[in-house]
Design a protein around this motif. Sequence first.
Motif, PDB file in Angstrom:
ATOM      1  N   ARG A  36       0.882  -1.261   0.014  1.00 24.97           N
ATOM      2  CA  ARG A  36      -0.228   0.111   0.070  1.00 24.97           C
ATOM      3  C   ARG A  36       0.949   1.362   0.096  1.00 24.97           C
ATOM      4  O   ARG A  36       0.426   2.441  -0.380  1.00 24.97           O
ATOM      5  N   GLN A  37       1.953   1.060   0.423  1.00 23.68           N
ATOM      6  CA  GLN A  37       3.153   2.129   0.609  1.00 23.68           C
ATOM      7  C   GLN A  37       2.418   3.353   1.296  1.00 23.68           C
ATOM      8  O   GLN A  37       2.665   4.498   0.904  1.00 23.68           O
ATOM      9  N   GLN A  38       1.842   2.996   2.682  1.00 22.83           N
ATOM     10  CA  GLN A  38       1.146   3.930   3.384  1.00 22.83           C
ATOM     11  C   GLN A  38       1.607   3.923   4.855  1.00 22.83           C
ATOM     12  O   GLN A  38       1.631   2.603   5.249  1.00 22.83           O
ATOM     13  N   PRO A  39       1.855   4.683   5.710  1.00 24.21           N
ATOM     14  CA  PRO A  39       2.328   4.584   6.906  1.00 24.21           C
ATOM     15  C   PRO A  39       1.141   3.933   7.818  1.00 24.21           C
ATOM     16  O   PRO A  39      -0.012   4.182   7.544  1.00 24.21           O
ATOM     17  N   PHE A  40       1.441   2.910   8.725  1.00 29.07           N
ATOM     18  CA  PHE A  40       0.412   2.294   9.596  1.00 29.07           C
ATOM     19  C   PHE A  40       1.005   1.900  10.876  1.00 29.07           C
ATOM     20  O   PHE A  40       2.199   1.978  10.850  1.00 29.07           O
ATOM     21  N   VAL A  41       0.242   1.546  11.705  1.00 23.85           N
ATOM     22  CA  VAL A  41       0.555   1.204  12.997  1.00 23.85           C
ATOM     23  C   VAL A  41      -0.085  -0.241  13.351  1.00 23.85           C
ATOM     24  O   VAL A  41      -1.443  -0.252  13.084  1.00 23.85           O
ATOM     25  N   LEU A  42       0.625  -1.225  13.935  1.00 19.94           N
ATOM     26  CA  LEU A  42       0.305  -2.449  14.298  1.00 19.94           C
ATOM     27  C   LEU A  42      -0.442  -2.404  15.685  1.00 19.94           C
ATOM     28  O   LEU A  42       0.237  -1.655  16.537  1.00 19.94           O
ATOM     29  N   LEU A  43      -1.718  -2.915  15.699  1.00 13.93           N
ATOM     30  CA  LEU A  43      -2.254  -3.100  17.390  1.00 13.93           C
ATOM     31  C   LEU A  43      -2.523  -4.696  17.695  1.00 13.93           C
ATOM     32  O   LEU A  43      -2.962  -5.350  16.535  1.00 13.93           O
ATOM     33  N   CYS A  44      -2.375  -4.937  18.666  1.00 12.26           N
ATOM     34  CA  CYS A  44      -2.826  -6.515  18.904  1.00 12.26           C
ATOM     35  C   CYS A  44      -3.011  -6.561  20.567  1.00 12.26           C
ATOM     36  O   CYS A  44      -2.436  -5.959  21.468  1.00 12.26           O
ATOM     37  N   ALA A  45      -4.007  -7.772  20.791  1.00  8.74           N
ATOM     38  CA  ALA A  45      -4.313  -7.888  22.093  1.00  8.74           C
ATOM     39  C   ALA A  45      -3.816  -9.367  22.325  1.00  8.74           C
ATOM     40  O   ALA A  45      -4.500 -10.048  22.895  1.00  8.74           O
ATOM     41  N   LYS A  75      10.025   2.336   6.840  1.00  6.37           N
ATOM     42  CA  LYS A  75       9.193   3.574   6.269  1.00  6.37           C
ATOM     43  C   LYS A  75       7.835   3.468   6.493  1.00  6.37           C
ATOM     44  O   LYS A  75       7.212   4.554   6.739  1.00  6.37           O
ATOM     45  N   TYR A  76       7.331   2.370   6.477  1.00 10.42           N
ATOM     46  CA  TYR A  76       5.839   2.495   6.568  1.00 10.42           C
ATOM     47  C   TYR A  76       5.074   2.018   8.022  1.00 10.42           C
ATOM     48  O   TYR A  76       4.100   2.514   8.298  1.00 10.42           O
ATOM     49  N   VAL A  77       5.907   1.004   8.756  1.00 12.74           N
ATOM     50  CA  VAL A  77       5.429   0.661  10.207  1.00 12.74           C
ATOM     51  C   VAL A  77       5.954   1.519  11.011  1.00 12.74           C
ATOM     52  O   VAL A  77       7.172   1.871  11.537  1.00 12.74           O
ATOM     53  N   LYS A  78       4.883   2.453  11.544  1.00  8.17           N
ATOM     54  CA  LYS A  78       5.236   3.355  12.468  1.00  8.17           C
ATOM     55  C   LYS A  78       5.609   3.128  14.002  1.00  8.17           C
ATOM     56  O   LYS A  78       6.085   3.708  14.796  1.00  8.17           O
ATOM     57  N   GLY A  79       4.947   1.470  14.271  1.00  6.12           N
ATOM     58  CA  GLY A  79       5.341   1.143  15.476  1.00  6.12           C
ATOM     59  C   GLY A  79       4.147   0.108  15.747  1.00  6.12           C
ATOM     60  O   GLY A  79       3.121  -0.218  14.932  1.00  6.12           O
ATOM     61  N   MET A  80       4.146  -0.327  16.763  1.00  4.57           N
ATOM     62  CA  MET A  80       3.279  -1.678  17.269  1.00  4.57           C
ATOM     63  C   MET A  80       2.729  -1.387  18.570  1.00  4.57           C
ATOM     64  O   MET A  80       3.688  -0.869  19.577  1.00  4.57           O
ATOM     65  N   VAL A  81       1.400  -1.472  18.902  1.00  5.73           N
ATOM     66  CA  VAL A  81       1.138  -1.425  20.233  1.00  5.73           C
ATOM     67  C   VAL A  81       0.557  -2.604  20.657  1.00  5.73           C
ATOM     68  O   VAL A  81      -0.676  -3.031  20.107  1.00  5.73           O
ATOM     69  N   MET A  82       0.646  -3.024  21.720  1.00  8.01           N
ATOM     70  CA  MET A  82       0.376  -4.306  22.382  1.00  8.01           C
ATOM     71  C   MET A  82      -0.571  -4.127  23.533  1.00  8.01           C
ATOM     72  O   MET A  82      -0.067  -3.266  24.597  1.00  8.01           O
ATOM     73  N   ILE A  83      -1.678  -4.613  23.608  1.00  4.95           N
ATOM     74  CA  ILE A  83      -2.540  -4.494  25.076  1.00  4.95           C
ATOM     75  C   ILE A  83      -2.499  -5.621  25.771  1.00  4.95           C
ATOM     76  O   ILE A  83      -2.829  -6.641  25.335  1.00  4.95           O
ATOM     77  N   GLU A  84      -2.086  -5.396  26.935  1.00  5.52           N
ATOM     78  CA  GLU A  84      -2.195  -6.338  28.092  1.00  5.52           C
ATOM     79  C   GLU A  84      -2.605  -5.809  29.617  1.00  5.52           C
ATOM     80  O   GLU A  84      -1.879  -5.025  29.832  1.00  5.52           O
ATOM     81  N   PRO A  85      -3.686  -6.134  29.728  1.00  9.91           N
ATOM     82  CA  PRO A  85      -4.612  -5.772  31.011  1.00  9.91           C
ATOM     83  C   PRO A  85      -3.978  -6.262  32.317  1.00  9.91           C
ATOM     84  O   PRO A  85      -3.888  -5.275  33.442  1.00  9.91           O
TER      85      PRO A  85
END
Length: 127
Positions: A36-45, A75-85
Amino acid sequence: MSLDTASFPWVWMRQPVGQPRDVADEFAEFDALLARQQPFVLLCALRITDEQEPDRDRRTQVALWKRDRRDALKKYVKGMVMIEPDVERRSAAEQFADFASRFWGYPIEVVADETQARQRAQNLLSL
C-alpha cells in the motif's frame, strides 16, 4: 495470525482461536499491507503464553523476510502497540517489546487497554 485493515492506518493483528499459524499466509498478508506504501501502526491484544518457542526454520524464515523488507518496514510501520491488561503479564510483555523493537526496527509499546492503545497508535502515526 491475520491482519485486519478495516481501521487502516490502525492494523489489528488477530490470531483466531484454534487456528494454526501459517507463516506463508502471514508473510503474504504483510507484503500486501506494505505494498500500500502508506504509514500504519500495528495493534494487538495478544496474550503472552507458554506456547512453544518457534523452531529454528521458522525463526530463519522470519529473519530473512524481515531482512528483505527492511526499508519498507522502516518507512511504513510506525510502531506496534500491544494491549495487556494484567500487570504481571504486561511487565513480561514490556521485556519482550524491548527485544522485539530492536529486532524489527520500529517501536513496540505495551499498554493496559484499547483506549490507551488507540491514543498511542495515533501518537506514533504523527511522528
